[in-house]
Design a protein around this motif. Sequence first.
Motif, short mmCIF file in Angstrom:
data_model
loop_
_atom_site.label_atom_id
_atom_site.label_comp_id
_atom_site.label_asym_id
_atom_site.label_seq_id
_atom_site.Cartn_x
_atom_site.Cartn_y
_atom_site.Cartn_z
N GLY A 24 -13.35 24.37 -7.45
CA GLY A 24 -13.56 23.23 -8.14
C GLY A 24 -13.71 21.97 -7.24
N ASN A 25 -14.55 20.78 -7.81
CA ASN A 25 -14.49 19.60 -7.24
C ASN A 25 -14.22 18.75 -8.19
OD1 ASN A 25 -16.79 19.76 -8.74
ND2 ASN A 25 -18.06 19.27 -7.26
N SER A 26 -13.22 19.11 -9.07
CA SER A 26 -12.63 17.98 -10.39
C SER A 26 -11.54 18.86 -11.06
CB SER A 26 -13.74 17.71 -11.34
OG SER A 26 -13.82 18.88 -12.15
N GLU A 27 -10.76 18.06 -11.49
CA GLU A 27 -9.52 18.70 -12.34
C GLU A 27 -10.08 19.51 -13.32
OE1 GLU A 27 -6.06 18.74 -11.62
OE2 GLU A 27 -6.75 17.70 -9.72
N VAL A 28 -9.34 20.54 -13.83
CA VAL A 28 -9.65 21.33 -14.91
C VAL A 28 -9.55 20.51 -16.23
CG1 VAL A 28 -7.31 22.41 -15.29
CG2 VAL A 28 -9.23 23.34 -16.42
N GLN A 29 -10.50 20.68 -17.13
CA GLN A 29 -10.32 19.95 -18.51
C GLN A 29 -10.21 21.28 -19.46
OE1 GLN A 29 -14.35 18.03 -18.24
NE2 GLN A 29 -13.09 16.74 -19.86
N ILE A 30 -9.52 21.08 -20.35
CA ILE A 30 -9.09 21.87 -21.35
C ILE A 30 -9.52 21.28 -22.75
CG2 ILE A 30 -7.28 23.13 -22.75
CD1 ILE A 30 -5.52 23.06 -20.09
N ILE A 31 -10.62 22.12 -23.28
CA ILE A 31 -11.36 21.75 -24.36
C ILE A 31 -11.13 22.69 -25.46
CG2 ILE A 31 -13.51 20.87 -25.29
CD1 ILE A 31 -14.36 20.73 -22.18
N LYS A 32 -10.79 22.24 -26.93
CA LYS A 32 -10.74 23.22 -27.79
C LYS A 32 -12.01 23.14 -28.59
CE LYS A 32 -5.72 23.45 -28.35
NZ LYS A 32 -4.57 22.84 -29.17
N PHE A 107 -14.10 23.84 -15.43
CA PHE A 107 -14.25 23.58 -13.82
C PHE A 107 -15.62 22.96 -13.41
CE2 PHE A 107 -10.85 26.60 -14.76
CZ PHE A 107 -9.67 26.24 -13.99
N MET A 108 -15.53 22.05 -12.50
CA MET A 108 -17.00 21.63 -12.24
C MET A 108 -17.18 22.15 -10.66
SD MET A 108 -18.90 20.37 -14.52
CE MET A 108 -20.34 20.24 -13.15
N VAL A 109 -18.14 23.15 -10.25
CA VAL A 109 -18.33 23.47 -9.00
C VAL A 109 -19.63 23.02 -8.44
CG1 VAL A 109 -18.43 25.25 -7.22
CG2 VAL A 109 -16.72 25.34 -9.35
N GLY A 110 -19.92 21.97 -7.47
CA GLY A 110 -21.29 21.31 -7.82
C GLY A 110 -21.94 21.21 -9.02
N GLN A 111 -22.97 21.67 -8.86
CA GLN A 111 -23.79 21.60 -10.29
C GLN A 111 -23.49 22.56 -11.01
OE1 GLN A 111 -27.65 22.38 -7.75
NE2 GLN A 111 -28.37 22.65 -9.93
N THR A 112 -22.65 23.18 -11.17
CA THR A 112 -22.23 24.22 -12.06
C THR A 112 -21.08 24.05 -12.92
OG1 THR A 112 -22.94 26.05 -10.45
CG2 THR A 112 -21.79 26.98 -12.19
#
Length: 170
Positions: A24-32, A107-112
Amino acid sequence: MRNVEIKAYVQNLNALLQKAKALGNSEVQIIKQDDTFFNIPQGRLKLRKFEEGNAELIYYDRPDIEGPKMSSYEKSSICKESVNSLYSVLEKALGTKIVVRKVRRLFMVGQTRVHVDSVEDLGDFLELEVVLKPDQPAEEGEKIALDLMSKLEVNKEDLISNAYADLLNK
């Protein structure tokens, strides 16, 4: 809007989370999220409610096949003051099909967008959404998805073709 996506069962949640975090290129977000699906003749229509009270109305259409698949979608943000009245209108007009409750780790990985979802009454899943640029061919998105599947060690036998709503209905 278009993306190429895959969905798979998760065999080892902790290992997958570590791999996704490393890529990942950002911190994980937790979304309910609570997704209420409505009865429509083609595609899928859901009202996605968030913990904060706001929501999104999302229509999408994609084939029910395993592996990378093209998904076309439209979505609209709904302020929390309008969520209940919109839900009431949709429920009366279309009828509710099913509600899917999940905790999503994004998680953001590039455009994914890499989603690691814990779905109530179903278990843990991985969803990859390669968000395509307007002029980007679907084949490029498929290559990206397949590459990430390999890096995340997703086995072909773990791929699923259906939406969570379909799996819950079985």
